[in-house]
Design an enzyme around this catalytic site. Structure first.
Site: not given
Ligand SMILES: *Cc1c(COP(=O)(O)O)cnc(C)c1O
Length: 426
Positions: A17, A144, A236, A265
């Site tokens: 980015y 996202y 998610d 994460k």
């Molecule tokens: C960061 C994120 C992703 C993607 O995860 P990466 O490990 O960066 O590929 C997917 N969904 C949400 C809600 C996120 O914040």
């Protein structure tokens, strides 16, 4: 050493980015401890964004380091097809115990985007294995879900995804739920109902969109509707999971249960890349057959890496400790006080808080060149003050590691208040 690392980096590395031509100066970091990062000159920074939302208990945590180094001398990696290991078994057992009761199986990957890819493939193939063709996905506006093609497809379309526009699959977008838009959303869902493989959503907080928030009751109502229409739901929790919302999972704010959940994460406390997708027994059973073609043909080389699973187990122990649970509530309360204090400030357009996540939307005209200058000014200003805050456009946000002290938290608030003073803004 500082300048040497910078120059060598520039010669060989391409950063995420980042417009490499116009980017801010890169900062070489040599070590981390608790909520702090130290650069090659010995300058200390408070990591107020948890290093892109991953760090839960601070950097180089001794408990995680110890457990991982022990595991490193025992088993560092093994193929996860045809083989298994204690850390993956334990992690699945413990996580499933903490998640909504309908979550019954764990599928491992190695980052958030791939956890989303797996969830989407589970839903599309779920229909396929039942002899149905359902290939459209329902998603929120401003969503996202990651940067790989599938995850990018179900995210909102923007300037960033424009080069790939023709290659992204079809998604039906709905607004995030409010008290007033339910009828409109219902009509959209009804129209596409028979083609929908699933609904994917970030529960309560849309992180990358600028920490946009919606209410649990409103999401619950939408989820109940999807349930009644037999639309599979992918929750998610890659960003909001593991305490960010003040509870262990966003699911703990909701009555309705999703069919599938995605995590990454904070999963390993921010120590290793690891992703996982959990699902209900019903999803699992759609693939459980004598027919080899009903298999979920998906897997990554580092699936369920033992070191990453061990870090996740150690992080989970820390997260469930009384001390961390106290820290999470402490941060929530301090945020609330700060919100009450600055809420009516003329420079603030909107304040949003969900648990430990705090967003301050500044009163700035978007898309003006003034706005871009403002971003660079703010980012650099906080860095100079020894705070890592990466605004999302005109939105300043805090996603702190839970070990961040009240003293440091108040220093961050104080620095933000100074920035809000008009005489400080150029
Ligand atoms: C960061 C994120 C992703 C993607 O995860 P990466 O490990 O960066 O590929 C997917 N969904 C949400 C809600 C996120 O914040």
């Amino acid at each position: 050493m500082y300048n040497d690392l910078k120059a060598r980096d520039k010669a060989v590395n391409w950063h995420p980015y980042t417009q490499m031509k116009t980017a801010n100066e890169i900062i070489p970091i040599v070590r981390g401890e608790g909520a702090y990062l130290y650069d090659a000159n010995g300058k200390r920074y408070i990591d107020a964004v948890s290093s892109w939302w991953v760090t839960l208990h601070g950097h180089a945590h001794p408990h995680i380091a110890k457990r991982v180094s022990e595991q490193l001398l025992k088993l560092e990696q093994v193929i996860f097809a045809g083989f298994t290991h204690e850390p993956a078994i334990q992690l699945s057992e413990q996580l499933l115990h903490l998640l909504p009761a309908n979550q019954q199986k764990v599928f491992y990957t190695d980052n958030g985007s791939t956890a989303v890819e797996v969830a989407l493939k589970m839903c599309v193939q779920y229909a396929y294995n039942h002899g149905l063709k359902k290939t459209k996905i329902l998603a929120f506006e401003n969503a996202y879900h990651g940067d790989t093609f599938g995850a990018m497809s179900v995210s909102s379309r923007s300037k960033w995804t424009e080069p790939f526009g023709d290659l992204l699959f079809e998604v039906i977008y709905i607004e995030t739920p409010t008290k007033n838009n339910f009828e409109r959303t219902k009509a959209i869902i009804e129209e596409h109902r028979n083609e929908l493989a699933c609904f994917i959503y970030e529960p309560l907080v849309q992180g990358a969109a600028g920490m946009l928030m919606h209410e649990p009751e409103d999401l619950d109502r939408l989820m109940q509707y999807c349930r009644s229409k037999e639309i599979l739901m992918i929750q998610d929790e890659i960003f909001v999971g593991f305490g960010r919302t003040g509870r262990l999972f966003a699911a703990d704010h909701l009555a309705e249960k999703p069919d599938i959940m995605c995590f990454s994460k904070g999963l390993t406390g921010g120590t290793f890349p690891l992703g996982l997708t959990t699902c209900s027994q019903e999803i699992y059973e759609a693939f459980y057959a004598d027919d080899p073609y009903k298999t979920l043909f998906h897997g990554h080389s580092f699936t369920a890496n033992p070191l990453a699973c061990t870090a996740a187990l150690a992080s989970l122990e820390l997260l469930l400790s009384e001390e961390t649970q106290y820290d999470i509530q402490r941060i929530c309360k301090e945020h609330e006080q700060f919100v009450a204090e600055v809420d009516s400030h003329p420079k603030i357009k909107r304040l949003r808080q969900c648990g430990t996540i705090l967003a301050i939307e500044l009163q700035i005209e978007e898309n003006s060149s003034y706005f871009n200058q403002q971003y660079a000014y703010l980012y650099t200003h906080f860095l100079n003050e020894g705070i890592i805050l990466r605004p999302l456009g005109n939105i300043l946000y805090l996603v702190p590691p839970y070990c961040l002290s009240s003293v440091d938290l108040h220093f961050i608030y104080h620095t933000i208040k100074k920035v809000l003073d008009p005489s400080q803004i150029h």
